[in-house]
Design a protein around this motif. Sequence first.
Motif, PDB file in Angstrom:
ATOM      1  N   THR A 313       0.834  -1.213   0.000  1.00  0.00           N
ATOM      2  CA  THR A 313       0.000   0.000   0.000  1.00  0.00           C
ATOM      3  C   THR A 313       0.867   1.261   0.000  1.00  0.00           C
ATOM      4  N   TYR A 314       2.051   1.189   0.652  1.00  0.00           N
ATOM      5  CA  TYR A 314       2.924   2.366   0.685  1.00  0.00           C
ATOM      6  C   TYR A 314       4.383   2.041   0.343  1.00  0.00           C
ATOM      7  N   GLU A 315       4.602   0.914  -0.345  1.00  0.00           N
ATOM      8  CA  GLU A 315       5.979   0.579  -0.764  1.00  0.00           C
ATOM      9  C   GLU A 315       5.955   0.225  -2.238  1.00  0.00           C
ATOM     10  N   HIS A 316       6.825   0.883  -3.029  1.00  0.00           N
ATOM     11  CA  HIS A 316       6.789   0.664  -4.474  1.00  0.00           C
ATOM     12  C   HIS A 316       7.415  -0.669  -4.861  1.00  0.00           C
ATOM     13  N   THR A 317       8.268  -1.212  -3.954  1.00  0.00           N
ATOM     14  CA  THR A 317       8.850  -2.528  -4.202  1.00  0.00           C
ATOM     15  C   THR A 317       9.177  -3.148  -2.848  1.00  0.00           C
ATOM     16  N   LYS A 318       9.595  -4.397  -2.863  1.00  0.00           N
ATOM     17  CA  LYS A 318       9.922  -5.053  -1.580  1.00  0.00           C
ATOM     18  C   LYS A 318      11.341  -4.664  -1.176  1.00  0.00           C
ATOM     19  N   PRO A 319      11.518  -4.091   0.017  1.00  0.00           N
ATOM     20  CA  PRO A 319      12.861  -3.658   0.425  1.00  0.00           C
ATOM     21  C   PRO A 319      13.893  -4.785   0.398  1.00  0.00           C
ATOM     22  N   GLU A 320      13.460  -6.018   0.683  1.00  0.00           N
ATOM     23  CA  GLU A 320      14.404  -7.156   0.740  1.00  0.00           C
ATOM     24  C   GLU A 320      15.064  -7.390  -0.615  1.00  0.00           C
ATOM     25  N   LEU A 321      14.393  -7.008  -1.704  1.00  0.00           N
ATOM     26  CA  LEU A 321      14.964  -7.263  -3.029  1.00  0.00           C
ATOM     27  C   LEU A 321      16.281  -6.522  -3.232  1.00  0.00           C
ATOM     28  N   VAL A 322      16.434  -5.397  -2.524  1.00  0.00           N
ATOM     29  CA  VAL A 322      17.696  -4.629  -2.630  1.00  0.00           C
ATOM     30  C   VAL A 322      18.464  -4.690  -1.308  1.00  0.00           C
ATOM     31  N   GLY A 323      18.065  -5.615  -0.439  1.00  0.00           N
ATOM     32  CA  GLY A 323      18.794  -5.789   0.827  1.00  0.00           C
ATOM     33  C   GLY A 323      18.495  -4.719   1.860  1.00  0.00           C
ATOM     34  N   ASN A 324      17.416  -3.975   1.681  1.00  0.00           N
ATOM     35  CA  ASN A 324      17.038  -2.970   2.669  1.00  0.00           C
ATOM     36  C   ASN A 324      15.930  -3.556   3.536  1.00  0.00           C
ATOM     37  N   LYS A 325      15.443  -2.801   4.517  1.00  0.00           N
ATOM     38  CA  LYS A 325      14.329  -3.334   5.293  1.00  0.00           C
ATOM     39  C   LYS A 325      13.319  -2.248   5.647  1.00  0.00           C
ATOM     40  N   GLN A 326      12.121  -2.726   5.921  1.00  0.00           N
ATOM     41  CA  GLN A 326      11.053  -1.807   6.315  1.00  0.00           C
ATOM     42  C   GLN A 326      11.294  -1.336   7.744  1.00  0.00           C
ATOM     43  N   ARG A 327      11.019  -0.066   7.997  1.00  0.00           N
ATOM     44  CA  ARG A 327      11.121   0.444   9.369  1.00  0.00           C
ATOM     45  C   ARG A 327       9.857   1.235   9.671  1.00  0.00           C
ATOM     46  N   VAL A 328       9.496   1.220  10.947  1.00  0.00           N
ATOM     47  CA  VAL A 328       8.346   2.030  11.358  1.00  0.00           C
ATOM     48  C   VAL A 328       8.851   3.053  12.358  1.00  0.00           C
ATOM     49  N   LEU A 329       8.577   4.306  12.081  1.00  0.00           N
ATOM     50  CA  LEU A 329       9.072   5.372  12.947  1.00  0.00           C
ATOM     51  C   LEU A 329       7.970   5.794  13.899  1.00  0.00           C
ATOM     52  N   VAL A 330       8.362   6.057  15.113  1.00  0.00           N
ATOM     53  CA  VAL A 330       7.362   6.502  16.081  1.00  0.00           C
ATOM     54  C   VAL A 330       7.592   7.983  16.333  1.00  0.00           C
ATOM     55  N   SER A 331       6.569   8.766  16.149  1.00  0.00           N
ATOM     56  CA  SER A 331       6.714  10.207  16.288  1.00  0.00           C
ATOM     57  C   SER A 331       5.358  10.809  16.587  1.00  0.00           C
ATOM     58  N   GLU A 332       5.338  12.135  16.629  1.00  0.00           N
ATOM     59  CA  GLU A 332       4.072  12.809  16.921  1.00  0.00           C
ATOM     60  C   GLU A 332       3.026  12.579  15.822  1.00  0.00           C
ATOM     61  N   LEU A 333       3.488  12.079  14.658  1.00  0.00           N
ATOM     62  CA  LEU A 333       2.542  11.781  13.587  1.00  0.00           C
ATOM     63  C   LEU A 333       2.002  10.360  13.700  1.00  0.00           C
ATOM     64  N   ALA A 334       2.428   9.680  14.783  1.00  0.00           N
ATOM     65  CA  ALA A 334       2.083   8.267  14.914  1.00  0.00           C
ATOM     66  C   ALA A 334       0.648   8.066  15.337  1.00  0.00           C
ATOM     67  N   GLY A 335       0.068   7.021  14.809  1.00  0.00           N
ATOM     68  CA  GLY A 335      -1.193   6.539  15.349  1.00  0.00           C
ATOM     69  C   GLY A 335      -0.881   5.298  16.159  1.00  0.00           C
ATOM     70  N   GLN A 336      -1.898   4.577  16.546  1.00  0.00           N
ATOM     71  CA  GLN A 336      -1.675   3.368  17.336  1.00  0.00           C
ATOM     72  C   GLN A 336      -0.885   2.326  16.545  1.00  0.00           C
ATOM     73  N   SER A 337      -1.061   2.327  15.215  1.00  0.00           N
ATOM     74  CA  SER A 337      -0.429   1.279  14.408  1.00  0.00           C
ATOM     75  C   SER A 337       1.087   1.333  14.488  1.00  0.00           C
ATOM     76  N   ASN A 338       1.658   2.558  14.548  1.00  0.00           N
ATOM     77  CA  ASN A 338       3.119   2.655  14.626  1.00  0.00           C
ATOM     78  C   ASN A 338       3.638   1.954  15.868  1.00  0.00           C
ATOM     79  N   VAL A 339       2.949   2.217  16.991  1.00  0.00           N
ATOM     80  CA  VAL A 339       3.393   1.638  18.251  1.00  0.00           C
ATOM     81  C   VAL A 339       3.166   0.130  18.218  1.00  0.00           C
ATOM     82  N   LEU A 340       2.071  -0.270  17.565  1.00  0.00           N
ATOM     83  CA  LEU A 340       1.775  -1.698  17.456  1.00  0.00           C
ATOM     84  C   LEU A 340       2.922  -2.431  16.752  1.00  0.00           C
ATOM     85  N   VAL A 341       3.400  -1.862  15.647  1.00  0.00           N
ATOM     86  CA  VAL A 341       4.484  -2.511  14.895  1.00  0.00           C
ATOM     87  C   VAL A 341       5.739  -2.604  15.751  1.00  0.00           C
ATOM     88  N   LYS A 342       6.054  -1.501  16.417  1.00  0.00           N
ATOM     89  CA  LYS A 342       7.251  -1.477  17.263  1.00  0.00           C
ATOM     90  C   LYS A 342       7.110  -2.530  18.366  1.00  0.00           C
TER      91      LYS A 342
END
Length: 539
Positions: A313-342
Amino acid sequence: MPTSVKIFDTTLRDGTQGEGISLSVEDKIKIARKLDELGVHYIEGGWPGSNSKDIEFFERARSMTFKNAKITAFGSTRRKDSLASDDINLNRLVESGASVATIFGKSWDFHVTTAIQTTLEENLNMIYDSVLFLKKSGMEVIYDAEHFFDGYKNNPEYALQTIRKAQDAGADWIVLCDTNGGSLPGEVSEIVSIVTKSVTTPVGIHAHNDCELGVANSLAAVQAGARQVQGTINGYGERCGNANLSSIIPNLQLKLHYEVISVEELQTLTSVSRYISEIANMHMPVNQPYVGNAAFAHKGGIHVSAILKDASTYEHTKPELVGNKQRVLVSELAGQSNVLVKAQELNLDFNKEHQKTKEIIEKIKEMEHQGYQFEGADATLELLLREAFEGLEEIFTLESFKMLVEKSANQAVVSEAIVKVKVHGETIYTAAEGNGPVNALDNALRKALIQYYPDIKNIHLSDYKVRVLDEKGATAGKVRVLMETTDFKSTWNTLGVSSNIIEASWYALVDSLRYALISRQRVEPVNKDQQERLGLVNH
Ligand SMILES: CC(=O)SCCNC(=O)CCNC(=O)[C@H](O)C(C)(C)COP(=O)(O)OP(=O)(O)OC[C@H]1O[C@@H](n2cnc3c(N)ncnc32)[C@H](O)[C@@H]1OP(=O)(O)O
Ligand SMILES: CC(=O)C(=O)O
């Protein structure tokens, strides 16, 4: 069967023409090894006619084995009004021992008459003689047509004549260069299409990034028929840099489905890009596409909520294909989902409906309002979440600390810290000096804790940054201290905010040790008997 495109890396030559980059021979050797692992087809090691460092590189490269790449030496066409066989630069290319020579020549009539100040005819002879000389020496020859696009726009017939001369002399590749980086993708596409119909030699592209179009122009050229792309890792290079191979390679492979490097090699892209930025001592922008730390980092609560359902939904490709990884940042823009992932990452028993979840989100938002920024301080955030969901064992509590900073005439400034902490029910009082107040505080705290946790001697502060927070905002007069700590196997970041820099540093310091001691259980406490045996007790 997908069409193959060859990757020509010039990080070690054009990349080093970038401001602030200087590589030793050892650095170049290390980078060449990495590039070979990545699977690039050509590595341009340098210009042996330019300096002894590059000569040494080729000497060392001669005895190395490369599994994917051919090593190529760079130079120019012969000097005007001379013989190719007498030209020092051309002879150095042969002597380099590289199997491939890449030479640049002039395509733009204006450059011929203004920069090298010769006739259009002599320039054509310079190109022909030089390519022929190298071919007769048994080398594969890549002819870089410098300023080809500008030359073509100014005098198309002459620009085409120059590359036909290179072809007639036996060049293996003709590479069209957008040397000044001023061309647009539509122009590149049109001109490459014309050239591929005008010559039979395979064509390549060498683009610069002055209009931030290095990647776009390289892709446009390939789509118009170019089969070699020259560029540099992370886009290092003269002025605004060269076309960035860290983006071009995945774009060609994942989006345009050309055959470039293997699936496994592509998975090393992120680590190779980061490794080269370390060796080149160049800061890597977090938002660098594909390979940056934030390339797949999600911050907005709405984004995080959606990626939990499906990452695409918000990634144009899979990060693993280039050896990168998904990260979730927690900040003042966070909803419950950010904290859930962390929390999921930390295996915490986390329930989205739970009151605690709402409380911790509110707490994080409030702390961010006060100047905390958790995106860069994973360890402090982890402590906060663990404390809220699991409750953390209290390793030590502060009773007080005092600082003394003394400067007397002709004497170096001395910093001393006196710390009183309670560890496992016992009050411990220590004093220590340091090369600055924070170092003194760190030394004094460690002195108190080391009796119980001898392994903290293996933990060191590796970075310390202070940011003065917006004086006009709600955080008036505050500082944020960000500390990085390492045990040489991993690093973690902690944070402290206060109107007093020492207090902010204390918070960051305490979290750095708490994280090591309890959150990750990096070090185990020892009991009194063990302390005696290890000679750790202060008598
Ligand atoms: C587009 C590119 O990126 S090209 C690569 C640019 N990179 C570099 O220049 C880095 C390495 N360069 C060097 O070490 C030096 O410039 C050297 C050793 C190559 C030459 O040094 P010098 O002999 O002192 O010449 P200098 O650098 O002052 O001037 C360049 C000379 O090359 C000549 N020249 C430039 N392009 C070409 C060419 N394609 N073919 C032949 N001669 C050329 C110029 O006319 C000038 O000669 P002149 O002094 O007779 O006018
Ligand atoms: C050859 C080269 O580096 C250029 O034309 O930009």
